[in-house]
Design an enzyme around this catalytic site. Structure first.
Site, mmCIF file in Angstrom:
data_model
loop_
_atom_site.group_PDB
_atom_site.id
_atom_site.type_symbol
_atom_site.label_atom_id
_atom_site.label_comp_id
_atom_site.label_asym_id
_atom_site.label_seq_id
_atom_site.Cartn_x
_atom_site.Cartn_y
_atom_site.Cartn_z
ATOM 1 N N ASN A 211 0.849 -1.193 0.000
ATOM 2 C CA ASN A 211 0.000 0.000 0.000
ATOM 3 C C ASN A 211 0.888 1.248 0.000
ATOM 4 O O ASN A 211 2.105 1.151 -0.059
ATOM 5 C CB ASN A 211 -0.937 -0.019 1.218
ATOM 6 C CG ASN A 211 -0.164 -0.096 2.504
ATOM 7 O OD1 ASN A 211 0.581 0.813 2.852
ATOM 8 N ND2 ASN A 211 -0.300 -1.206 3.227
ATOM 9 N N ASP A 280 -3.954 -6.607 5.068
ATOM 10 C CA ASP A 280 -4.911 -7.505 5.725
ATOM 11 C C ASP A 280 -4.824 -8.910 5.150
ATOM 12 O O ASP A 280 -5.147 -9.890 5.821
ATOM 13 C CB ASP A 280 -6.335 -6.961 5.548
ATOM 14 C CG ASP A 280 -6.570 -5.742 6.434
ATOM 15 O OD1 ASP A 280 -6.050 -5.749 7.573
ATOM 16 O OD2 ASP A 280 -7.228 -4.784 5.997
ATOM 17 N N LYS A 290 9.306 -16.588 -10.917
ATOM 18 C CA LYS A 290 8.473 -15.510 -11.455
ATOM 19 C C LYS A 290 7.246 -16.108 -12.156
ATOM 20 O O LYS A 290 7.405 -17.019 -12.992
ATOM 21 C CB LYS A 290 9.313 -14.689 -12.441
ATOM 22 C CG LYS A 290 8.630 -13.449 -12.915
ATOM 23 C CD LYS A 290 9.513 -12.683 -13.882
ATOM 24 C CE LYS A 290 8.683 -11.647 -14.598
ATOM 25 N NZ LYS A 290 9.214 -11.285 -15.880
ATOM 26 N N ASP A 309 -4.061 -10.093 12.654
ATOM 27 C CA ASP A 309 -4.261 -8.696 13.036
ATOM 28 C C ASP A 309 -3.297 -8.425 14.187
ATOM 29 O O ASP A 309 -3.556 -8.800 15.340
ATOM 30 C CB ASP A 309 -5.709 -8.433 13.453
ATOM 31 C CG ASP A 309 -5.972 -6.948 13.649
ATOM 32 O OD1 ASP A 309 -5.120 -6.277 14.293
ATOM 33 O OD2 ASP A 309 -6.988 -6.440 13.154
ATOM 34 N N ILE A 310 -2.168 -7.803 13.871
ATOM 35 C CA ILE A 310 -1.072 -7.644 14.842
ATOM 36 C C ILE A 310 -1.545 -6.892 16.080
ATOM 37 O O ILE A 310 -1.263 -7.269 17.216
ATOM 38 C CB ILE A 310 0.110 -6.910 14.173
ATOM 39 C CG1 ILE A 310 0.601 -7.700 12.963
ATOM 40 C CG2 ILE A 310 1.247 -6.681 15.164
ATOM 41 C CD1 ILE A 310 1.600 -6.969 12.083
ATOM 42 N N PHE A 326 -4.362 2.822 15.109
ATOM 43 C CA PHE A 326 -4.721 3.839 14.132
ATOM 44 C C PHE A 326 -5.928 3.316 13.362
ATOM 45 O O PHE A 326 -6.146 2.105 13.283
ATOM 46 C CB PHE A 326 -3.561 4.110 13.162
ATOM 47 C CG PHE A 326 -2.696 5.257 13.602
ATOM 48 C CD1 PHE A 326 -1.831 5.112 14.666
ATOM 49 C CD2 PHE A 326 -2.759 6.489 12.949
ATOM 50 C CE1 PHE A 326 -1.045 6.167 15.095
ATOM 51 C CE2 PHE A 326 -1.975 7.554 13.357
ATOM 52 C CZ PHE A 326 -1.114 7.395 14.435
#
Ligand code: PMT
Length: 415
Positions: A211, A280, A290, A309-310, A326
């Protein structure tokens, strides 16, 4: 008696449009019972007259290195020794560059070089000048030299541009100087674990899912916590930022690696701040080679599996850890953040709007901070300044929280 009573403040004014605000700044220092002397560069005189500053400070204004009369009254070395603190406001890009490189080509920069006083810099410049890599390098140099930066702020500029570069309001400059000069570090002896940046989930040896997180917010929080005396451990996804000095930084790539590093260090932490944008999902399988284009089909299907989910796992595994999450949302900021605060069993959550040029990979940000029974808005400002405000809020809440904990709260049975 005020916090600056009897403090000798040397106010340096360089030539920017924000120079008019230095009149108010002088007034506020005087109101704090500080002794104020003003030094102006030649460009500053184009924006505001020395007479104004002389009337407000009650002292002659210093402008010229080679002014025989002024030197006879109080020589520049004497003035450099007189100052308890030097505040340069506004500090233009040019003056910042000179200070960063130890130049002494006018009275102000000479005084700074000759003085042992604590130096505060309040930058003020056009947003493009602030964003220029040369200015970034100069600012970094100032920080390495332990010079305190006050701002800049974000918003509309005199030239019509919008962005970072506005000088902080005079009241905020005075508040920050008072806070810095009087406060004992609020996180002294506290161990803070922070995640920052994105994670990368490998598809094959050359491709990954990720991201837009730059790590700027998490790194700024790490610096702010360090500044407040915390022992900081930073678990960082792949970013293009320099490893912060004096902060233990653990570089990871995937969500799974981040989870392992966090699990290892959470046992010794008092506060956990999860700022990372953790993927996620990750590919169910990672190809060793590859992945090749198939000439028969136009589409490629990926199967993804959920990552741990840490934050939620850590808060559940360490109930005494003060956890701050957050929430990155495009809509219904407060509603979704509240949901995460409760479902992940957090002490606090900092929600930010993302997308449409907000949040991710920007230099500024705004936060809505929620906790059980309360909330607070931290308006748009630089991530650096925002992090200082957030860390202050966290330390205040942690202070109350720790008094309700049983003694010896670290999970020593897990070690
Ligand atoms: O890095 P920058 O470019 O400076 O941008 C900063 C930021 C926008 C990334 C940052 O301010 C931010 O919002 N970070 C959290 C991003 C996020 O993943 O939010 P979320 O709402 O999807 O997740 C909620 C919380 O759970 C977060 O604390 C996140 O770290 C945590 N989480 C999420 C998923 C997961 N698998 N593990 C987690 O720990």
């Amino acid at each position: 008696m005020t916090n600056l009573t009897g403090t000798n403040v040397l106010l340096g004014i360089s030539g920017g449009i924000a120079a008019y605000k230095s009149a108010e700044l002088t007034r506020l220092f005087i109101k704090q019972n500080a002794n104020v002397r003003v030094c102006m560069t030649q460009s500053a005189i184009e924006f505001i007259t020395p007479l104004t500053l002389q009337a407000l400070s009650g002292n002659p204004v210093h402008t010229d290195l080679f002014d025989v009369e002024a030197e006879a009254a109080m020589g520049h070395i004497e003035l450099a020794k007189w100052a308890d603190i030097i505040v340069v406001a506004p500090a233009t890009a040019n003056t910042i560059a000179k200070i960063a490189h130890g130049r002494a080509d006018n009275l102000l920069t000479t005084l700074i070089l000759a003085s042992k006083a604590k130096l505060y810099i309040a930058p003020a410049m056009n947003q493009a000048m602030w964003a220029n890599p040369q200015t970034t390098a100069n600012i970094k140099q100032l920080e390495q030299n332990k010079i305190s930066l006050l701002g800049p702020d974000a918003g509309e500029q005199a030239c019509g541009d919008i962005g970072l570069g506005r000088m902080l309001e005079p009241a905020e400059i005075v508040d920050q100087i008072i806070a810095e000069s009087t406060a004992t570090p609020s996180l002294q002896g506290v161990s803070v674990l922070i995640t920052a940046g994105p994670t990368r989930e490998a598809l094959d040896p050359v491709r990954y899912l990720t991201n837009r997180s730059s790590g700027k917010m998490g790194y700024a929080i790490a610096e702010a916590a360090k500044k407040q005396g915390a022992q900081v451990t930073l678990v960082s996804g792949p970013v293009h930022l320099d490893t912060p000095a004096n902060i233990e930084t653990i570089d990871v790539e995937s969500a799974q690696e981040m989870f392992s590093a966090v699990s290892k260090h959470a046992k010794q932490a008092d506060i956990f701040i999860a700022c990372a944008a953790v993927a996620d999902f990750s590919p169910a399988t990672t190809s060793n080679n590859k992945i090749k284009k198939n000439s028969d089909t136009e589409t490629l299907e990926l199967t993804l599996t959920k990552n741990p989910d840490i934050l939620a796992e850590t808060s559940h595994a360490h109930p005494n850890l003060f956890t701050v999450g957050f929430a990155a949302e495009t809509t219904d900021l407060e509603k979704y953040a509240k949901g995460k605060l409760i479902s992940k069993k957090l002490n606090m959550i900092a929600a930010n709007k993302v997308g449409k040029n907000q949040g991710f990979d920007k230099d500024d940000n705004a936060l809505l901070v929620l906790w059980e029974g309360g909330k607070c808005t931290l308006p748009l400002t630089s991530k650096k300044h925002l992090s200082q405000q957030l860390v202050q809020l966290i330390s205040e809440h942690f202070e109350i929280y720790k008094h309700h904990l049983p003694s010896n709260t670290h999970d020593e049975q897990d070690v």
